[in-house]
Scaffold this motif. Structure first.
Motif, short mmCIF file in Angstrom:
data_model
loop_
_atom_site.label_atom_id
_atom_site.label_comp_id
_atom_site.label_asym_id
_atom_site.label_seq_id
_atom_site.Cartn_x
_atom_site.Cartn_y
_atom_site.Cartn_z
N TYR A 134 2.47 13.97 -0.74
CA TYR A 134 3.52 14.41 -1.43
C TYR A 134 3.41 15.40 -2.53
O TYR A 134 3.75 15.18 -3.87
CB TYR A 134 4.21 13.24 -1.71
CG TYR A 134 3.50 12.11 -2.53
CD1 TYR A 134 3.26 12.20 -3.79
CD2 TYR A 134 3.19 11.10 -1.67
CE1 TYR A 134 2.35 11.09 -4.27
CE2 TYR A 134 2.52 10.08 -2.02
CZ TYR A 134 2.09 9.99 -3.50
OH TYR A 134 1.32 8.75 -4.00
N PRO A 135 2.71 16.75 -2.23
CA PRO A 135 2.34 17.63 -3.24
C PRO A 135 3.75 18.26 -3.85
O PRO A 135 4.80 18.46 -3.25
CB PRO A 135 1.51 18.67 -2.60
CG PRO A 135 1.96 18.61 -1.20
CD PRO A 135 2.39 17.22 -0.77
N ALA A 136 3.63 18.68 -5.10
CA ALA A 136 4.68 19.25 -5.55
C ALA A 136 4.79 20.73 -5.25
O ALA A 136 3.86 21.55 -4.96
CB ALA A 136 4.51 19.59 -7.27
N GLY A 196 9.85 7.37 0.33
CA GLY A 196 9.94 8.18 -0.85
C GLY A 196 8.71 8.74 -1.50
O GLY A 196 7.57 8.90 -0.62
N HIS A 197 8.67 8.87 -2.72
CA HIS A 197 7.46 9.37 -3.36
C HIS A 197 6.53 8.16 -3.65
O HIS A 197 6.92 7.30 -3.81
CB HIS A 197 7.92 10.01 -4.73
CG HIS A 197 6.90 11.11 -5.40
ND1 HIS A 197 6.51 12.05 -4.74
CD2 HIS A 197 6.18 10.84 -6.50
CE1 HIS A 197 6.01 13.01 -5.50
NE2 HIS A 197 5.61 12.25 -6.46
N ASP A 198 5.34 8.59 -3.95
CA ASP A 198 4.28 7.53 -4.36
C ASP A 198 4.10 6.26 -3.48
O ASP A 198 3.91 5.43 -3.68
CB ASP A 198 4.54 6.90 -5.98
CG ASP A 198 4.40 8.05 -6.89
OD1 ASP A 198 3.59 8.86 -6.66
OD2 ASP A 198 5.08 7.90 -8.12
N PHE A 199 4.12 6.72 -2.18
CA PHE A 199 4.32 5.58 -0.95
C PHE A 199 2.68 5.32 -0.90
O PHE A 199 2.82 4.13 -0.12
CB PHE A 199 4.95 6.14 0.35
CG PHE A 199 4.13 7.10 0.88
CD1 PHE A 199 3.26 7.00 1.80
CD2 PHE A 199 4.61 8.48 0.84
CE1 PHE A 199 2.41 7.74 2.55
CE2 PHE A 199 4.00 9.74 1.41
CZ PHE A 199 2.76 9.32 2.22
N VAL A 200 1.98 5.51 -1.40
CA VAL A 200 0.40 5.00 -1.30
C VAL A 200 0.15 4.21 -2.34
O VAL A 200 -1.26 3.59 -2.50
CB VAL A 200 -0.77 5.95 -0.89
CG1 VAL A 200 -0.37 6.84 0.44
CG2 VAL A 200 -0.74 7.42 -1.97
N LEU A 201 0.86 4.26 -3.38
CA LEU A 201 0.23 3.59 -4.84
C LEU A 201 1.06 2.07 -4.77
O LEU A 201 2.14 2.00 -4.45
CB LEU A 201 0.97 4.35 -5.95
CG LEU A 201 0.13 5.50 -6.21
CD1 LEU A 201 0.70 6.39 -7.32
CD2 LEU A 201 -1.55 5.77 -6.05
N TYR A 206 5.86 1.60 -2.66
CA TYR A 206 4.55 1.50 -1.63
C TYR A 206 5.36 1.03 -0.21
O TYR A 206 6.17 0.42 -0.06
CB TYR A 206 3.79 0.27 -2.31
CG TYR A 206 2.60 0.19 -1.08
CD1 TYR A 206 1.55 0.83 -0.75
CD2 TYR A 206 2.69 -0.97 -0.25
CE1 TYR A 206 0.60 0.82 0.08
CE2 TYR A 206 1.79 -1.10 0.63
CZ TYR A 206 0.46 -0.28 0.69
OH TYR A 206 -0.56 -0.47 1.80
N ALA A 207 4.65 1.96 0.83
CA ALA A 207 5.35 1.88 2.10
C ALA A 207 4.03 1.54 3.02
O ALA A 207 3.49 2.48 3.29
CB ALA A 207 6.08 3.18 2.55
N PRO A 208 4.12 0.13 3.39
CA PRO A 208 2.62 -0.08 3.97
C PRO A 208 2.33 0.58 5.31
O PRO A 208 1.33 1.08 5.49
CB PRO A 208 2.99 -1.75 4.25
CG PRO A 208 4.01 -1.95 3.31
CD PRO A 208 4.80 -0.68 3.00
N SER A 209 3.27 1.01 6.24
CA SER A 209 3.15 1.54 7.20
C SER A 209 2.51 3.00 7.16
O SER A 209 1.67 3.44 7.76
CB SER A 209 4.52 1.46 8.32
OG SER A 209 3.91 2.14 9.40
N ALA A 210 3.51 3.50 6.50
CA ALA A 210 3.18 5.12 5.97
C ALA A 210 1.82 5.19 5.15
O ALA A 210 1.08 6.20 5.65
CB ALA A 210 4.11 5.58 5.06
#
Length: 228
Positions: A134-136, A196-201, A206-210
């Motif tokens: 999710y880069p700026a 949305g944003h920060d989905f790996v943190l 946090y979005a587990p599948s993504a």
């Protein structure tokens, strides 16, 4: 994705990164090395988002566990120099105590992903691959020209519902991907619906599948260009 020509003026781009870095910046070491389990490995420079390096220790350690010598950089510490500070880090990274010589890989998140995309994608003599979560991208203008100048393979992840400070919108990400397709530029975009944003943190976003899918793809991408 190449984006020179109509792109934002360098001073505006620098201002953008300074402004974004003011949001939620957290105190942490500006730079630290996380060695791989085997003692030495190809170097991956990980550039944090605006929350600072401490918020990205877990992803950095995960990358190091794959066998890479990770140099974790606080994105706030290298913003505002029109890429000069980031380039200095990249140039010195292979000299890290547990690093192997050669070109480095780069992983960036949000602010850090934007700087990797905006600057490091033009450094094929220093960087072998870029993975940007999710880069700026809001500072990028003249997208077709910008994309035409991308010289380093880029794997980019974006959440379709990302509205964080309007810095990383899916519309811009898709425009970059479309221009890359037309120009056969080395940029690949992977999008995730309802994310949305920060989905790996770890946290509310946090979005587990993504997160799982993006980590799988990122692992394969790094291995492809940083053979070890």
């Amino acid at each position: 994705m190449k984006n020179p020509g109509v792109r934002a003026h360098p001073m505006l781009a620098a201002f953008f990164f300074v402004a974004l870095g003011l949001c939620m910046a957290a105190p942490a070491k500006a730079q630290q090395e996380i060695p791989p389990p085997q003692g030495k490995g190809p170097v991956v420079v990980v550039v944090s988002g605006a929350m600072g390096a401490a918020a990205y220790l877990a992803p950095a350690r995960r990358i190091a566990a794959l066998g890479y010598d990770v140099v974790l950089v606080d994105g706030n510490a290298v913003k505002g120099s029109q890429g000069a500070a980031l380039k200095a880090v990249v140039q010195n990274a292979p000299n890290a105590p547990h690093g192997l010589p050669g070109k480095v890989g780069m992983v960036g998140f949000s602010l850090g992903g934007g700087m990797a995309l905006f600057y490091a994608s033009r450094w094929p003599d220093l960087v072998s691959v870029i993975v940007a979560w999710y880069p700026a991208t809001s500072m990028i203008g003249g997208i077709p020209v910008f994309v035409g100048k991308i010289k380093v393979p880029v794997l980019m992840f974006a959440g379709v519902e990302d509205s964080y400070h309007n810095c990383c919108l899916i519309t811009t990400a898709r425009q970059l991907a479309e221009a890359a397709t037309v120009q056969n530029a080395p940029l690949q975009l992977i999008t995730y619906p309802n994310v949305g944003h920060d989905f790996v943190l770890a946290g509310a976003a946090y979005a587990p599948s993504a997160a799982s899918d993006s980590w799988r793809r990122a692992t394969a991408e790094l291995a492809q260009y940083l053979r070890h």
